[in-house]
Structures are given as structure tokens and as C-alpha cells.
Scaffold this motif. Structure first.
Motif, PDB file in Angstrom:
ATOM      1  N   THR A  39       0.820  -1.200   0.000  1.00  0.00           N
ATOM      2  CA  THR A  39       0.000   0.000   0.000  1.00  0.00           C
ATOM      3  C   THR A  39       0.865   1.265   0.000  1.00  0.00           C
ATOM      4  O   THR A  39       2.028   1.232   0.412  1.00  0.00           O
ATOM      5  CB  THR A  39      -0.929   0.017   1.224  1.00  0.00           C
ATOM      6  OG1 THR A  39      -1.710   1.204   1.204  1.00  0.00           O
ATOM      7  CG2 THR A  39      -0.139  -0.020   2.527  1.00  0.00           C
ATOM      8  N   LEU A  40       0.293   2.361  -0.444  1.00  0.00           N
ATOM      9  CA  LEU A  40       0.994   3.644  -0.398  1.00  0.00           C
ATOM     10  C   LEU A  40       0.604   4.463   0.834  1.00  0.00           C
ATOM     11  O   LEU A  40       1.077   5.583   1.008  1.00  0.00           O
ATOM     12  CB  LEU A  40       0.694   4.450  -1.669  1.00  0.00           C
ATOM     13  CG  LEU A  40       1.223   3.830  -2.955  1.00  0.00           C
ATOM     14  CD1 LEU A  40       0.828   4.680  -4.148  1.00  0.00           C
ATOM     15  CD2 LEU A  40       2.721   3.639  -2.893  1.00  0.00           C
ATOM     16  N   ARG A  41      -0.207   3.889   1.689  1.00  0.00           N
ATOM     17  CA  ARG A  41      -0.618   4.579   2.909  1.00  0.00           C
ATOM     18  C   ARG A  41       0.611   4.912   3.750  1.00  0.00           C
ATOM     19  O   ARG A  41       1.468   4.075   3.990  1.00  0.00           O
ATOM     20  CB  ARG A  41      -1.563   3.702   3.713  1.00  0.00           C
ATOM     21  CG  ARG A  41      -2.075   4.379   4.977  1.00  0.00           C
ATOM     22  CD  ARG A  41      -3.038   3.508   5.726  1.00  0.00           C
ATOM     23  NE  ARG A  41      -4.214   3.283   4.926  1.00  0.00           N
ATOM     24  CZ  ARG A  41      -4.858   2.122   4.869  1.00  0.00           C
ATOM     25  NH1 ARG A  41      -4.448   1.078   5.548  1.00  0.00           N
ATOM     26  NH2 ARG A  41      -5.929   2.002   4.128  1.00  0.00           N
ATOM     27  N   ASN A  42       0.728   6.177   4.156  1.00  0.00           N
ATOM     28  CA  ASN A  42       1.842   6.683   4.971  1.00  0.00           C
ATOM     29  C   ASN A  42       3.208   6.482   4.315  1.00  0.00           C
ATOM     30  O   ASN A  42       4.218   6.343   4.999  1.00  0.00           O
ATOM     31  CB  ASN A  42       1.834   6.049   6.362  1.00  0.00           C
ATOM     32  CG  ASN A  42       0.640   6.464   7.170  1.00  0.00           C
ATOM     33  OD1 ASN A  42       0.205   7.606   7.101  1.00  0.00           O
ATOM     34  ND2 ASN A  42       0.099   5.545   7.929  1.00  0.00           N
ATOM     35  N   ILE A  43       3.249   6.501   3.000  1.00  0.00           N
ATOM     36  CA  ILE A  43       4.493   6.232   2.270  1.00  0.00           C
ATOM     37  C   ILE A  43       5.613   7.195   2.670  1.00  0.00           C
ATOM     38  O   ILE A  43       6.772   6.804   2.731  1.00  0.00           O
ATOM     39  CB  ILE A  43       4.265   6.253   0.738  1.00  0.00           C
ATOM     40  CG1 ILE A  43       5.495   5.751  -0.014  1.00  0.00           C
ATOM     41  CG2 ILE A  43       3.887   7.644   0.251  1.00  0.00           C
ATOM     42  CD1 ILE A  43       5.741   4.295   0.097  1.00  0.00           C
ATOM     43  N   GLU A  44       5.267   8.425   2.976  1.00  0.00           N
ATOM     44  CA  GLU A  44       6.302   9.400   3.336  1.00  0.00           C
ATOM     45  C   GLU A  44       6.970   9.088   4.675  1.00  0.00           C
ATOM     46  O   GLU A  44       8.013   9.650   5.001  1.00  0.00           O
ATOM     47  CB  GLU A  44       5.730  10.825   3.341  1.00  0.00           C
ATOM     48  CG  GLU A  44       4.775  11.129   4.480  1.00  0.00           C
ATOM     49  CD  GLU A  44       3.335  10.662   4.272  1.00  0.00           C
ATOM     50  OE1 GLU A  44       2.498  10.955   5.144  1.00  0.00           O
ATOM     51  OE2 GLU A  44       3.041  10.009   3.258  1.00  0.00           O
ATOM     52  N   LEU A  45       6.401   8.173   5.422  1.00  0.00           N
ATOM     53  CA  LEU A  45       6.941   7.819   6.744  1.00  0.00           C
ATOM     54  C   LEU A  45       7.702   6.499   6.753  1.00  0.00           C
ATOM     55  O   LEU A  45       8.154   6.057   7.814  1.00  0.00           O
ATOM     56  CB  LEU A  45       5.785   7.713   7.753  1.00  0.00           C
ATOM     57  CG  LEU A  45       4.881   8.939   7.887  1.00  0.00           C
ATOM     58  CD1 LEU A  45       3.722   8.631   8.811  1.00  0.00           C
ATOM     59  CD2 LEU A  45       5.664  10.145   8.350  1.00  0.00           C
ATOM     60  N   GLU A  59      12.050  11.324  -3.501  1.00  0.00           N
ATOM     61  CA  GLU A  59      12.591  12.005  -4.684  1.00  0.00           C
ATOM     62  C   GLU A  59      13.501  11.065  -5.480  1.00  0.00           C
ATOM     63  O   GLU A  59      13.473  11.057  -6.704  1.00  0.00           O
ATOM     64  CB  GLU A  59      13.346  13.276  -4.287  1.00  0.00           C
ATOM     65  CG  GLU A  59      12.448  14.401  -3.805  1.00  0.00           C
ATOM     66  CD  GLU A  59      11.958  14.230  -2.365  1.00  0.00           C
ATOM     67  OE1 GLU A  59      12.508  13.373  -1.608  1.00  0.00           O
ATOM     68  OE2 GLU A  59      11.013  14.925  -1.991  1.00  0.00           O
ATOM     69  N   GLU A  60      14.305  10.268  -4.785  1.00  0.00           N
ATOM     70  CA  GLU A  60      15.172   9.296  -5.470  1.00  0.00           C
ATOM     71  C   GLU A  60      14.348   8.235  -6.198  1.00  0.00           C
ATOM     72  O   GLU A  60      14.704   7.812  -7.301  1.00  0.00           O
ATOM     73  CB  GLU A  60      16.104   8.612  -4.472  1.00  0.00           C
ATOM     74  CG  GLU A  60      17.172   9.504  -3.908  1.00  0.00           C
ATOM     75  CD  GLU A  60      18.023   8.754  -2.908  1.00  0.00           C
ATOM     76  OE1 GLU A  60      18.851   7.927  -3.336  1.00  0.00           O
ATOM     77  OE2 GLU A  60      17.850   8.999  -1.697  1.00  0.00           O
TER      78      GLU A  60
END
Length: 69
Positions: A39-45, A59-60
Motif C-alpha cells: 500500500t501507499l498509505r503513509n508512504i512518506e513515513l 525524490e530518489e
């Protein structure tokens, strides 16, 4: 979402890695280089990114897919 719920190729170059992905479990060669997609849920974490943690930032990851390398 994919119509195929099984492992998917994540765009990594098969010649530069020794990780066979699902190919190490399933004998059919179509599974080589395929990995479970999550899943992409909370991907930034959830750094690091990719199945082997090769990218430290989102970004990479975007640059990887954008450049085709």
C-alpha cells in the motif's frame, strides 16, 4: 490496482541485482524480479524505499522511474 494480485516487477534492472524476488520461491521464470507490492498509505513515513532499501527519499524513487535507469 493490478488485475494480477500476485508479485509485480518493480522496475529494477534484473542484471544489476542478485535478488530474484518471487523467483526464489516460485520455479516459473516469470516470477524472477517480481516483488509483493504494498500500500501507499503513509508512504512518506516508511523510508528507505524499494524492496532492498536502495533509495533514502521519495525524490530518489521518482527519479529512478522518471529516468528509466
Amino acid at each position: 490496482m493490478s488485475a494480477n494480485p500476485g508479485p509485480q516487477n518493480n522496475g529494477l534492472d534484473l542484471t544489476s541485482t542478485t535478488d530474484l524476488g518471487a523467483g526464489s520461491v516460485f520455479t516459473n521464470p516469470i516470477f524472477v524480479g517480481r516483488f509483493k507490492t504494498s500500500t501507499l498509505r503513509n508512504i512518506e513515513l516508511t523510508a528507505p524505499y524499494m524492496h532492498d532499501g536502495r533509495f533514502a527519499t521519495l525524490e530518489e524513487v521518482v527519479e529512478h522511474y522518471n529516468s528509466g535507469r
